[in-house]
Design an enzyme around this catalytic site. Sequence first.
Site, PDB file in Angstrom:
ATOM      1  N   THR A 135       0.773  -1.414  -0.366  1.00  0.00           N
ATOM      2  CA  THR A 135      -0.215   0.237  -0.114  1.00  0.00           C
ATOM      3  C   THR A 135       0.874   0.731  -0.574  1.00  0.00           C
ATOM      4  O   THR A 135       1.772   0.537   0.910  1.00  0.00           O
ATOM      5  CB  THR A 135      -1.307  -0.093   1.006  1.00  0.00           C
TER       6      THR A 135
ATOM      7  N   ILE B 292     -12.402  -5.340   0.960  1.00  0.00           N
ATOM      8  CA  ILE B 292     -12.005  -3.913   1.546  1.00  0.00           C
ATOM      9  C   ILE B 292     -11.419  -4.589   2.715  1.00  0.00           C
ATOM     10  O   ILE B 292     -11.622  -4.789   3.432  1.00  0.00           O
ATOM     11  CB  ILE B 292     -13.897  -3.166   1.370  1.00  0.00           C
ATOM     12  N   GLY B 293      -9.691  -3.738   2.397  1.00  0.00           N
ATOM     13  CA  GLY B 293      -9.112  -3.536   3.176  1.00  0.00           C
ATOM     14  C   GLY B 293      -9.334  -2.326   4.393  1.00  0.00           C
ATOM     15  O   GLY B 293     -10.148  -1.102   4.104  1.00  0.00           O
ATOM     16  N   ASP B 294      -7.437  -1.952   4.727  1.00  0.00           N
ATOM     17  CA  ASP B 294      -7.809  -1.089   5.622  1.00  0.00           C
ATOM     18  C   ASP B 294      -8.036   0.585   4.962  1.00  0.00           C
ATOM     19  O   ASP B 294      -8.381   1.388   5.665  1.00  0.00           O
ATOM     20  CB  ASP B 294      -6.742  -1.063   6.942  1.00  0.00           C
TER      21      ASP B 294
ATOM     22  N   GLU C  98      -1.300  -5.990   7.301  1.00  0.00           N
ATOM     23  CA  GLU C  98      -2.277  -6.921   7.088  1.00  0.00           C
ATOM     24  C   GLU C  98      -2.904  -5.996   7.659  1.00  0.00           C
ATOM     25  O   GLU C  98      -3.503  -5.301   9.053  1.00  0.00           O
ATOM     26  CB  GLU C  98      -1.950  -7.734   8.284  1.00  0.00           C
TER      27      GLU C  98
END
Length: 327
Positions: A196, A225-227, A248
Site C-alpha cells: 500500500t 475491502i481492506g483498511d 495486514e
Amino acid sequence: MGRWAIALHGGAGVDPNLPLQRQEEAKQLLTRCLNLAISALRSNHSAIDVVELVVRELETDPLFNSGRGSALSEKGTVEMEASIMDGPKRRYGAVSGLTTVKNPVSLARLVMEKSPHSYLAFSGAEEFARQQGVELMENEYFITQDNVGMLKLAKEANAILFDYRIPTTGLECCAAEADNPLMMNGLPINVYAPETVGCVVVDKEGRCAAATSTGGLMNKMSGRIGDSPIIGSGTYACKLCAVSCTGEGEAILRGTLARDVAAVMEYKGLGLQEAVNFVIKERLDDGGKAGLIAVSNKGEVAYGFNTNGMFRGCAAEDGFMEVGIWE
C-alpha cells in the site's frame, strides 16, 4: 507560522531476499516523491494538496501496489481503493472497488469535496467518477505482467500473495515453510510484503492531512475491502496529527491503528513517536503485521513497523531527510 513535515510509505513487510536493484528502484521513487512534496510545501501548498500530489505520483508509477501495478483479484481484475482526510475539520473521502479510475486518491478527494457523502464504492463510485470527468483507463492499463504471473502462482498455491516484485524464480526460498506457515484469516501467505502507498503532511499553517491508496492483496476475493479506505484504521487526520498505515489490513482494521495514534496523544499525553511505538506494540493482536507513518501539528515526523522492513521516506523543514527500507 509552524514547521512543515512529510512522511510517505510504499508498504510494510519487505522480503529480505528482495533484489538490490528492486530496492534501489523503490528508493529512487520515494526520493522523487519526497522532493516533489518539499518543493510544493516550500511554495506554500496546503497539506491536503500535497498528500494528493504525492499519492497520485505513487499511483501512476507501477512500482508499488496502487493505481497502475495494483495487485489482482481472484478474477484477474483490479479493485482499487483509497482515502484522503483533511485534519482541521476532519473531512474525508474514500472509494473502493475501482476498476477504471487512473488516480483513486483524487476521486476520494472529489467524494469529500463534491458529494454529500464520505465513501462511495464499486459501480456507484465509477458512476461518480464519470460524472466528475476524472481520467479513466481500460482495466489493462493497471495490469502488469509481473502481477499476472504472481496471480497464477497464488492460484496454484491456493494462497494470498503480497509482494508482486519478488522474482518468481525465487519464490521457493521466500515461501512460508510448510512446518510453520504464515497465516492470515486461516489462509497461507506465501510472501508477506503488502505494498500500500500513503502520505502524511503538516504544512506551515499547522494543518495536517493524510492519504492512502492500494490495490489490496494478490488473489483477494472479489469485493474484499481492506483498511486503506477506512477512516480511523488505515487513514486518519485531525488537528493534532496525521497517520497512514500499511500491512495486514484485517489486523489494522481490528486495531483501528490510525485513530489510536491520535487518541493516545490526546488522552494519554504521549508524544508522536511514543504514540506510534505504543500502537505498533499494543494494538496489533494475533500476531498482526503492520507499519505506519505520522506527522504532528508541531512539525514532527515519526514511523514504526513490526515487519522485516517498510518502504518509507520522510523530511522536515529543519533539513532532516531520510529514505529507507530496513530497520
